[in-house]
Design an enzyme around this catalytic site. Structure first.
Site, short mmCIF file in Angstrom:
data_model
loop_
_atom_site.label_atom_id
_atom_site.label_comp_id
_atom_site.label_asym_id
_atom_site.label_seq_id
_atom_site.Cartn_x
_atom_site.Cartn_y
_atom_site.Cartn_z
N GLU A 257 23.33 79.08 73.20
CA GLU A 257 22.95 80.33 73.65
C GLU A 257 23.17 81.68 72.84
O GLU A 257 23.92 82.41 73.13
CB GLU A 257 23.78 80.64 75.15
CG GLU A 257 22.97 81.91 75.67
CD GLU A 257 23.47 81.72 77.21
OE1 GLU A 257 23.59 80.60 78.04
OE2 GLU A 257 23.29 83.05 77.79
N ASN A 265 18.68 83.01 81.52
CA ASN A 265 19.39 83.95 82.59
C ASN A 265 18.36 84.79 83.23
O ASN A 265 18.96 85.77 84.18
CB ASN A 265 20.25 84.71 81.61
CG ASN A 265 21.38 83.93 81.09
OD1 ASN A 265 21.90 82.98 81.62
ND2 ASN A 265 21.94 84.39 79.80
#
Lengths: 397, 397
Positions: A257, A265
């Site tokens: 990430e 997200n």
């Protein structure tokens, strides 16, 4: 059985692994574990509810392959996703005399997968973990990608590690025992994945959302043994396959990430805040669904997101039977305070993952897959987004 | 400055990193951290004693480069290497508002490095760590290699992860404040490394052991600013360089301790047990020194280790001023019980790392770098080894 490969490039620690999806797969856990995570002994970690439902079947399958396994149940409930539970489970492994040649099997929903993964990541500096998700949410999302952890008092998932599984085994048949609201909540993450990455997948879900939600409306998908329930399980199996494929592509491109993976997200900045504010009476998928409604509006208000995107997302979530009405307790101040404490902030500012349009993530000026919004205007913008997120016209404008 | 590269191949998570060794290096921490672990903010983790001695210097160097840093002290003492301390430090980072773009700096001895490394491994699923060891033990051994963790009530280091540092900065000048017994204890690990891997390095240490121990005999190496102390610091710097090079070669070949890296456990099976049995009144290096004496005898008794090896190791440890007399509390039963609970057992049996001769590890029939000893005879063998380990003839037989 459908087999999907998750490529995990350096700098992540793990080699690549397979997600195997097939009805009746739980009965083949022994074979799967022996092949994917050969170990001297296995610890099956499950919450008390799942242990009761599927613990015996898991142990029987492992024993059938001559594997030595024990079941370590922990109290069910999102509020037990704590460092205390983690320490208890870890001590249980030590007490049972497990060593470095042990492996962990996480049997359950998202909480169990995150907890079992973090136990595996930290037991004697790391042993392999096999994930066996039993909720739709865990099947489509959390079992794949190597995120593990538990909550800290101050922030969700604040204590954790990246620890990729040695393999993921998905048996859609276990969804028959999933409470309907959990099944509906499990539809939120595929909607998110599709909204950020794959317009064709989004259309596929939109077409089937009514049917999937209706199947869940009864007491689980196989409430009756009739054609509808069976058909629903097949559709859910297809949904899991498409979701995992979409997620695997993102994880392979950005395992830790650094940027791209943050698109996953979307809905989670507001969603995590609402989960906390609701005292976890809102489950993760419900919170994320609501978060997507709010964040998509926010994106449209600041001009990151094409007009109509929030409506399109809202319509699919409505069809999935996911909640649309904000709670009066969810004030802008409380949401922002919770969001600032969350992991997704950088240089002190929240980074938002928003759709540019259905199927594509918004980028900032530097090309990053998350954007920063004007701090001064954020309370007003978020307030406006909150007020209007439940207003979704029935058909496209 | 001496720069040693630690290569970390897959399947370990981290890229390779440098160990930079040089007198006065602490004053360049800011420059080092900015280059090796660029971050928005830095958390310097140190125990209360080291925070008082070097916390200000560390913060000043970081501030000198314009870096935003805070000092997070925790109570000094091996007995504070717990999950509770780890959780407290982690919550301290959250409370200070640090995010994923933070980095951790571990400033201190082995406990601090292990704790700071584990905090970095698990804070928001992992942030970089820079190790700044301030004890000889941490400089020569624990700061390099990525092992991090804290103790569980039932076993030492049972809760942890592999998390390789972004860089290691070694300033031998800080050894002036190290208590003499700590400095002597720090000689144990180089002896171990040399005994298992490098006969020439072993001879190099043997030649200098008297001098190094004598320099430590006063109040730290620079008790006086005379030539002896300064010379000792230079020798210690050379010792650190050779030890790190030896360890880096092992870590590069086997970063996750699948086999070869286990040679570094020589002396640690008995040593960890004694540490626990002594209630940590014996420090790690002292316990490992004693463990090497016992385990080398054990190796000779079972025929894994060439005759005379235990004496040679004992003589060097004697010259280093490391303890040789067993405590009456250290019974065979208690040592074996503690050793069985330790990480080094496999399939329920203890795997021993023993020298075949000075400079070379013993291998088992399958070529592995650890050996299994006959379980039935182990109590008798260990008893005999314990009784004779203090009997070291003054000169080679």
């Amino acid at each position: 059985m459908k087999v999907l490969r998750v490529e995990v490039p350096r700098p992540a620690a793990a080699p690549s692994y397979d997600v195997v999806i097939g009805r009746g797969a739980l009965a083949r856990l022994g074979e799967f574990a022996a092949a994917r995570a050969p170990a001297h002994r296995y610890a099956v970690i499950a919450d008390s509810r799942v242990a009761e439902l599927y613990g015996e079947a898991a142990l029987a399958s492992l024993a059938g392959e001559g594997l030595d396994a024990l079941l370590l149940p922990f109290p069910a409930g999102e509020w037990n996703k704590t460092r205390e539970t983690w320490a208890d489970v870890l001590d249980g492994l030590l007490e049972a005399g497990l060593g470095r040649d042990a492996a962990v099997i996480g049997l359950g929903g998202g909480v169990t997968g995150d907890l079992a993964g973090f136990v595996a990541a930290t037991f004697l500096r790391g042993v392999p973990v096999v994930q066996v998700p039993t909720t739709l949410l865990a099947m489509v999302d959390s079992s794949v990608g190597g995120k593990t952890g538990v909550d800290a008092p101050a922030a969700k998932n604040a204590t954790g590690a990246f620890h990729h599984p040695a393999g993921v085994l998905v048996d859609p048949d276990v969804l028959v025992t999933l409470p309907p609201f959990q099944l509906r909540a499990g539809l939120a993450e595929p909607v998110k994945m599709a909204a950020m990455r794959d317009a064709e997948f989004f259309a596929w879900i939109a077409e089937r959302a009514d049917g999937l939600a209706a199947a869940a409306g009864a007491d689980g998908v196989a409430a009756g043994a009739d054609g509808v329930a069976a058909g629903a399980t097949d559709e859910l199996e297809a949904l899991v396959g498409r979701s995992v494929a979409a997620k695997a592509a993102v994880v392979a491109a950005d395992p830790l990430e650094r940027d791209l993976r943050a698109v996953l997200n979307f809905g989670h900045t507001v969603g995590h805040a609402l989960e906390a504010l609701s005292g976890y009476s809102l489950v993760h998928g419900e919170a994320v669904a609501f978060g997507m409604r709010v964040e998509a509006r926010l994106g449209e208000l600041v001009g990151c997101t094409a007009a109509g995107t929030a409506d399109a997302i809202g319509r699919v979530l409505d069809a999935c039977g996911l909640p649309a009405e904000p709670d009066p307790d969810w004030t802008v101040e409380r949401i922002l305070a919770a969001a600032r404490a969350d992991k997704k902030s950088r240089r002190g500012a929240i980074r938002w993952a928003l759709p540019a349009r259905i199927g594509e993530a918004a980028r900032d000026g530097a090309g990053a897959h998350t954007v920063e919004l004007p701090t001064d205007e954020l309370p007003a913008l978020l307030g406006a987004a909150l007020r209007t997120c439940a207003e979704v016209p029935d058909s496209p404008a």
